[in-house]
Enzyme design. Structure first.
Site, PDB file in Angstrom:
ATOM      1  CB  VAL A   1      -0.038  -5.885   4.134  1.00  0.00           C
ATOM      2  CG1 VAL A   1      -1.287  -5.279   4.732  1.00  0.00           C
ATOM      3  CG2 VAL A   1      -0.184  -6.118   2.646  1.00  0.00           C
TER       4      VAL A   1
ATOM      5  CE1 TYR B   1      -4.256  -1.282  -4.892  1.00  0.00           C
ATOM      6  CE2 TYR B   1      -4.843  -3.599  -4.840  1.00  0.00           C
ATOM      7  CZ  TYR B   1      -4.574  -2.427  -4.181  1.00  0.00           C
ATOM      8  OH  TYR B   1      -4.607  -2.386  -2.800  1.00  0.00           O
TER       9      TYR B   1
ATOM     10  CE  LYS C   1      -3.866   0.727  -1.376  1.00  0.00           C
ATOM     11  NZ  LYS C   1      -4.409   0.004  -0.269  1.00  0.00           N
TER      12      LYS C   1
ATOM     13  CB  SER D   1      -0.945   0.009   1.199  1.00  0.00           C
ATOM     14  OG  SER D   1      -2.045  -0.814   0.916  1.00  0.00           O
TER      15      SER D   1
ATOM     16  CE1 TYR E   1      -4.529   1.202   4.246  1.00  0.00           C
ATOM     17  CE2 TYR E   1      -3.127   0.160   5.857  1.00  0.00           C
ATOM     18  CZ  TYR E   1      -3.418   0.465   4.552  1.00  0.00           C
ATOM     19  OH  TYR E   1      -2.603   0.025   3.573  1.00  0.00           O
TER      20      TYR E   1
END
Ligand code: GLN
Length: 305
Positions: free
Chosen positions: A259, A189, A64, A61, A241
């Site tokens: 992760v 992705y 991102k 992530s 998050y």
């Protein structure tokens, strides 16, 4: 400084057995809890490192941040935020329920999976091949590491098991917010999430953001100042998050976790920080990384608040 860096590593190692490695992407289950390290880069490119800072892991992530920056550079802020909100969620990064029930017209923010997939679909390029090349090249521009590649095994592992992301993508196709072929965006992705990097790479990206878009090593502008500002803000409110609020209080550094066990931090005007430790807490954030960031923040007075 030396003592602070040594202690930060000891602190991280202490808690590295306190979580568990991600297993929902089977390849990630191979992470070794003993591999803990970090790198910190100031805005002149000076480097402070400890532990396994050169060990490579998949950025997951953390990418991102990269895809949001590229989509912003490609399309501008107004266009990107037609497809995704900029609001934190109190929900896990792959939550389906909250998306459909609370806010189905567009994903809450670009740091959760649904939002990141929409953002990735906005990156310019003819087809998957050109788009992934552009993401890899852009990552190289930010890290200064010319050979950015993705890990084929991790990519295939997630492609095979990524049914939750598949559900989110098809849901977004059904509402009309995701344009084009969802399989193509999913594939892109999954490739993007499997990009390999180390603490040095992500500390360098952090330093670019900390320096408002100027690369700490080359001195060149690689991002619009405005885009660096937007992304640091969203990292602060959404990057960890549903632990973003607690992390803002305990650490106060704009950050993004993955992760794969990495955390990228950007301390405005001062440092980029990259940490690694593969075991995760219940919210999917690296236990060692959080402890190291908190320790450095306290000892070096890095909180932006
Ligand atoms: N590839 C992972 C996923 O989509 C990324 C999640 C993460 O790093 N938090 O589930």
């Amino acid at each position: 400084m030396d003592n602070i860096l040594n202690e930060a590593l000891v602190e991280g190692i202490k808690v590295s057995n306190g979580g568990s490695v991600a297993t929902y992407i089977p390849e990630l289950a191979k992470g070794d809890p003993k591999d803990v390290g970090f790198a910190m880069m100031d805005l002149e490119g000076n480097l402070f490192t400890r532990g396994e800072y050169l060990k490579r892991f998949t950025l997951q992530s953390i990418t991102k941040v990269i895809s949001l920056l590229l989509a912003l550079e490609d399309n501008g802020m107004e266009e990107v935020f037609r497809y995704v909100h900029m609001e934190p969620t109190g929900d896990p990064f792959n939550s389906i329920m909250s998306f459909e029930v609370k806010n189905p017209e567009k994903p809450f923010n670009p740091m959760i999976n649904a939002g990141a997939m929409v953002v990735t679909s906005l990156i310019k390029g003819e087809g998957k091949k050109e788009k992934i090349s552009r993401i890899l090249e852009f990552t190289s521009l930010l890290t200064g590491n010319e050979k950015t590649v993705y890990d084929e095994k991790v990519y295939l592992s997630e492609k095979e098991t990524g049914d939750r992301n598949r559900s989110l993508a098809y849901f977004m196709k059904s509402t009309g917010i995701m344009k084009g072929n969802p399989e193509e965006t999913l594939d892109l992705y999954f490739m993007q999430c499997s990009i390999l990097g180390n603490c040095l790479d992500i500390a360098t990206i952090g330093a670019v953001l900390a320096g408002n878009g100027i690369h700490p090593v080359t001195g060149e502008r690689v991002l619009k100042k405005e885009n660096a500002r937007i992304v640091k803000t969203i990292m602060t409110t959404c990057g960890m998050y549903d632990a973003s609020g607690e992390f803002a209080v305990s650490c106060g550094i704009p950050a993004k976790s993955g992760v794969g066990g990495g955390i990228l931090g950007a301390v405005p005007g001062r440092y980029g920080i990259g940490t690694f430790g593969p075991t995760l807490d219940r919210k999917g954030n690296s236990t060692a990384g959080i402890r190291i960031m908190e320790y450095l923040s306290k000892k070096l007075d890095l909180s932006i608040f």
